[in-house]
Design a protein around this motif. Structure first.
Motif, PDB file in Angstrom:
ATOM      1  N   PRO A   1       0.809  -1.233   0.000  1.00 51.04           N
ATOM      2  CA  PRO A   1       0.000   0.000   0.000  1.00 51.04           C
ATOM      3  C   PRO A   1       0.837   1.277   0.000  1.00 51.04           C
ATOM      4  CG  PRO A   1      -0.902  -1.598   1.556  1.00 51.04           C
ATOM      5  CD  PRO A   1       0.372  -2.191   1.036  1.00 51.04           C
ATOM      6  N   VAL A   2       1.949   1.268   0.738  1.00 50.15           N
ATOM      7  CA  VAL A   2       2.734   2.505   0.838  1.00 50.15           C
ATOM      8  C   VAL A   2       3.210   2.978  -0.537  1.00 50.15           C
ATOM      9  CG1 VAL A   2       5.022   1.424   1.195  1.00 50.15           C
ATOM     10  CG2 VAL A   2       4.540   3.660   2.189  1.00 50.15           C
ATOM     11  N   MET A   3       3.390   2.039  -1.484  1.00 50.64           N
ATOM     12  CA  MET A   3       3.911   2.449  -2.794  1.00 50.64           C
ATOM     13  C   MET A   3       2.890   3.255  -3.594  1.00 50.64           C
ATOM     14  SD  MET A   3       7.025   1.832  -2.879  1.00 50.64           S
ATOM     15  CE  MET A   3       7.234   2.406  -4.559  1.00 50.64           C
ATOM     16  N   GLN A   4       1.598   2.942  -3.409  1.00 49.32           N
ATOM     17  CA  GLN A   4       0.566   3.754  -4.078  1.00 49.32           C
ATOM     18  C   GLN A   4       0.639   5.190  -3.574  1.00 49.32           C
ATOM     19  OE1 GLN A   4      -1.259   3.091  -6.671  1.00 49.32           O
ATOM     20  NE2 GLN A   4      -0.363   1.046  -6.733  1.00 49.32           N
ATOM     21  N   ALA A   5       0.850   5.320  -2.257  1.00 45.96           N
ATOM     22  CA  ALA A   5       0.942   6.656  -1.653  1.00 45.96           C
ATOM     23  C   ALA A   5       2.196   7.375  -2.148  1.00 45.96           C
ATOM     24  CB  ALA A   5       0.954   6.526  -0.137  1.00 45.96           C
ATOM     25  N   ILE A   6       3.294   6.628  -2.305  1.00 44.86           N
ATOM     26  CA  ILE A   6       4.539   7.242  -2.782  1.00 44.86           C
ATOM     27  C   ILE A   6       4.387   7.687  -4.241  1.00 44.86           C
ATOM     28  CG2 ILE A   6       6.964   6.746  -3.351  1.00 44.86           C
ATOM     29  CD1 ILE A   6       7.091   5.110  -0.750  1.00 44.86           C
TER      30      ILE A   6
ATOM     31  N   LEU B   1      11.539   0.849  -6.976  1.00 46.55           N
ATOM     32  CA  LEU B   1      11.036   1.930  -7.835  1.00 46.55           C
ATOM     33  C   LEU B   1      10.838   1.452  -9.275  1.00 46.55           C
ATOM     34  CD1 LEU B   1      13.133   4.993  -6.563  1.00 46.55           C
ATOM     35  CD2 LEU B   1      10.683   4.594  -6.235  1.00 46.55           C
ATOM     36  N   LEU B   2      11.745   0.590  -9.758  1.00 43.70           N
ATOM     37  CA  LEU B   2      11.606   0.038 -11.107  1.00 43.70           C
ATOM     38  C   LEU B   2      10.409  -0.886 -11.185  1.00 43.70           C
ATOM     39  CD1 LEU B   2      15.371  -0.705 -11.702  1.00 43.70           C
ATOM     40  CD2 LEU B   2      14.017   0.845 -13.103  1.00 43.70           C
ATOM     41  N   GLU B   3      10.266  -1.760 -10.185  1.00 42.27           N
ATOM     42  CA  GLU B   3       9.137  -2.699 -10.170  1.00 42.27           C
ATOM     43  C   GLU B   3       7.807  -1.958 -10.046  1.00 42.27           C
ATOM     44  OE1 GLU B   3       8.388  -5.886 -10.395  1.00 42.27           O
ATOM     45  OE2 GLU B   3      10.353  -6.746 -10.771  1.00 42.27           O
ATOM     46  N   ALA B   4       7.832  -0.797  -9.380  1.00 43.54           N
ATOM     47  CA  ALA B   4       6.609  -0.020  -9.211  1.00 43.54           C
ATOM     48  C   ALA B   4       6.300   0.820 -10.449  1.00 43.54           C
ATOM     49  CB  ALA B   4       6.735   0.881  -7.985  1.00 43.54           C
ATOM     50  N   GLY B   5       7.217   0.811 -11.406  1.00 41.17           N
ATOM     51  CA  GLY B   5       6.989   1.558 -12.643  1.00 41.17           C
ATOM     52  C   GLY B   5       7.278   3.045 -12.510  1.00 41.17           C
ATOM     53  N   LEU B   6       7.957   3.441 -11.432  1.00 34.89           N
ATOM     54  CA  LEU B   6       8.284   4.861 -11.254  1.00 34.89           C
ATOM     55  C   LEU B   6       9.546   5.252 -12.014  1.00 34.89           C
ATOM     56  CD1 LEU B   6       7.352   5.275  -7.493  1.00 34.89           C
ATOM     57  CD2 LEU B   6       6.454   6.637  -9.363  1.00 34.89           C
ATOM     58  N   LEU B   7      10.326   4.257 -12.399  1.00 32.23           N
ATOM     59  CA  LEU B   7      11.530   4.495 -13.195  1.00 32.23           C
ATOM     60  C   LEU B   7      11.565   3.489 -14.344  1.00 32.23           C
ATOM     61  CD1 LEU B   7      14.206   5.044 -10.371  1.00 32.23           C
ATOM     62  CD2 LEU B   7      13.337   6.776 -11.959  1.00 32.23           C
ATOM     63  N   PRO B   8      12.245   3.830 -15.444  1.00 30.61           N
ATOM     64  CA  PRO B   8      12.297   2.930 -16.597  1.00 30.61           C
ATOM     65  C   PRO B   8      13.396   1.871 -16.467  1.00 30.61           C
ATOM     66  CG  PRO B   8      13.412   4.985 -17.092  1.00 30.61           C
ATOM     67  CD  PRO B   8      12.897   5.124 -15.685  1.00 30.61           C
ATOM     68  N   GLY B   9      13.135   0.670 -17.005  1.00 30.50           N
ATOM     69  CA  GLY B   9      14.151  -0.381 -17.045  1.00 30.50           C
ATOM     70  C   GLY B   9      13.902  -1.479 -16.027  1.00 30.50           C
ATOM     71  N   ALA B  10      14.910  -2.322 -15.852  1.00 31.71           N
ATOM     72  CA  ALA B  10      14.824  -3.437 -14.906  1.00 31.71           C
ATOM     73  C   ALA B  10      16.229  -3.762 -14.425  1.00 31.71           C
ATOM     74  CB  ALA B  10      14.204  -4.667 -15.574  1.00 31.71           C
TER      75      ALA B  10
ATOM     76  N   ASN C   1      13.739   9.907 -13.221  1.00 32.00           N
ATOM     77  CA  ASN C   1      12.552   9.941 -14.087  1.00 32.00           C
ATOM     78  C   ASN C   1      12.579  11.200 -14.953  1.00 32.00           C
ATOM     79  OD1 ASN C   1      12.047  11.771 -12.029  1.00 32.00           O
ATOM     80  ND2 ASN C   1       9.868  11.297 -11.908  1.00 32.00           N
ATOM     81  N   ALA C   2      11.688  11.241 -15.929  1.00 29.42           N
ATOM     82  CA  ALA C   2      11.704  12.357 -16.885  1.00 29.42           C
ATOM     83  C   ALA C   2      11.433  13.683 -16.185  1.00 29.42           C
ATOM     84  CB  ALA C   2      10.678  12.113 -17.984  1.00 29.42           C
ATOM     85  N   LYS C   3      10.604  13.631 -15.152  1.00 27.41           N
ATOM     86  CA  LYS C   3      10.232  14.851 -14.429  1.00 27.41           C
ATOM     87  C   LYS C   3      11.380  15.355 -13.546  1.00 27.41           C
ATOM     88  CE  LYS C   3       6.338  16.068 -11.428  1.00 27.41           C
ATOM     89  NZ  LYS C   3       5.131  15.473 -10.823  1.00 27.41           N
ATOM     90  N   GLY C   4      12.310  14.459 -13.196  1.00 24.21           N
ATOM     91  CA  GLY C   4      13.484  14.874 -12.438  1.00 24.21           C
ATOM     92  C   GLY C   4      13.333  14.861 -10.930  1.00 24.21           C
ATOM     93  N   ASN C   5      12.307  14.166 -10.418  1.00 22.58           N
ATOM     94  CA  ASN C   5      12.149  14.150  -8.952  1.00 22.58           C
ATOM     95  C   ASN C   5      12.231  12.747  -8.342  1.00 22.58           C
ATOM     96  OD1 ASN C   5       9.592  13.530 -10.115  1.00 22.58           O
ATOM     97  ND2 ASN C   5       8.599  13.978  -8.173  1.00 22.58           N
TER      98      ASN C   5
END
Lengths: 80, 223
Positions: B67-72, B92-101, B185-189
């Motif tokens: 659950p915490v990852m949805q909030a993040i 972060l990669l598994e959560a799809g917040l960053l590209p790649g594996a 990430n593309a947004k830079g944060n």
């Protein structure tokens, strides 16, 4: 109840160091001519439904959301 | 700077991260348990290293669905800075917040040693205390740090300056494509990296090359 098997394999082009190591080990056991080993995962599931279409749709969602990392892996679904 | 450190079963670098954030920012971070969905109002959220859920299924895979990852994710979309180190990067990669594996190291061995990192992009909020091209020392400790992305994704992140750190001077410990050690990430944060900057922040560690990452964020927040 429906039994299902999900098979997850690495996509083409993704290096598989574990497969390479297994290949080397088979070679050292004397099995010659074994090439291109790719290691994957198998999941056996039991679903509490009789609706095969729903089972298949649910399994696909499970694969996309958790069982496979679609950046590097493909999956196949087989219902018993 | 207000910060939060995420805690999950199996993460074991949280105390190092808490110590680093406390020493550098002067304020102890709050800790956030994996089931929390109402996150505190902070400037930086850190997912530390370790072996969440025993690396079952894939490194970071189970943690990324907590659950915490949805909030993040929601916080990241709102612009809050998120840092993932080692297992935190994998999550972060598994959560799809960053590209790649991240795959198993090409050597198949767990590597625990110091590497050299090139700062490939010194214009991010996490790296402005460094110079572009600067080589810094940093420890690594991981079994699955072999960065992979398909050709299209790789070209995109290279073109956009999203590769922030590279292993330098032949020290690539894991076979990562293009020697990639950290991406943003593309947004830079949202930044993820395999090495542990929190373990090289003071003389007692044998150097302070990792300090600049936290100092950069601190400067941005203070500005």
């Amino acid at each position: 109840m429906i039994k299902a098997r999900v098979t997850v394999t690495l996509k083409n082009g993704v290096l598989d160091p574990q497969g390479k190591a297994i290949e080397g080990a088979l070679g050292s056991l004397g099995f010659e001519g074994v090439g291109a080993i790719r290691q994957g995962k198998v999941f056996d599931l039991e679903l509490a439904t009789a609706d095969r279409a729903k089972a298949e749709a649910d399994l696909k969602a499970m694969c996309d959301k958790l069982l496979a990392n679609t950046v590097i892996e493909n999956y196949t679904i087989a219902l018993a | 700077m207000k910060s939060a450190v995420v805690q999950l079963p199996g993460l074991n670098r949280d105390r190092d991260m808490i110590a680093a954030l406390t020493k550098i920012s002067g304020v102890a971070p709050v800790t956030v348990w994996q089931t929390e969905t109402d996150l505190p109002d902070v400037d930086l959220i850190v997912i530390p290293g370790g072996f969440s859920y025993g690396d079952y299924l894939r490194c970071g895979a189970i943690a990324a669905r907590m659950p915490v990852m949805q909030a993040i994710k929601a916080k990241a979309e709102a612009g809050v800075k998120v840092l993932g180190v080692c297992n935190g990067f994998q999550i972060l990669l598994e959560a799809g917040l960053l590209p790649g594996a991240l795959m198993r190291n090409s050597s198949l061995k767990f590597v625990c040693r110091e590497v050299k990192l090139e700062v490939a992009n010194a214009e991010t909020d996490f790296t402005r205390a460094y110079d572009k091209g600067q080589i810094i020392r940093c420890p690594v400790a991981h079994h699955d740090g072999n960065f992979f992305a398909d050709a299209e994704t790789l070209a995109a992140i290279e073109g956009d300056g999203q590769v922030v750190f590279r292993y330098a001077e032949g020290t690539n410990p894991n076979g990562s494509l293009n020697d990639i050690a950290g991406v943003i990430n593309a947004k830079g944060n949202v930044l993820g990296l395999m090495p542990h900057p929190e373990n090289l922040i003071e003389a007692a560690h044998g150097g302070s090359d990792g300090r600049g990452l936290f100092a950069s964020v601190l400067d941005v927040i203070a500005a």
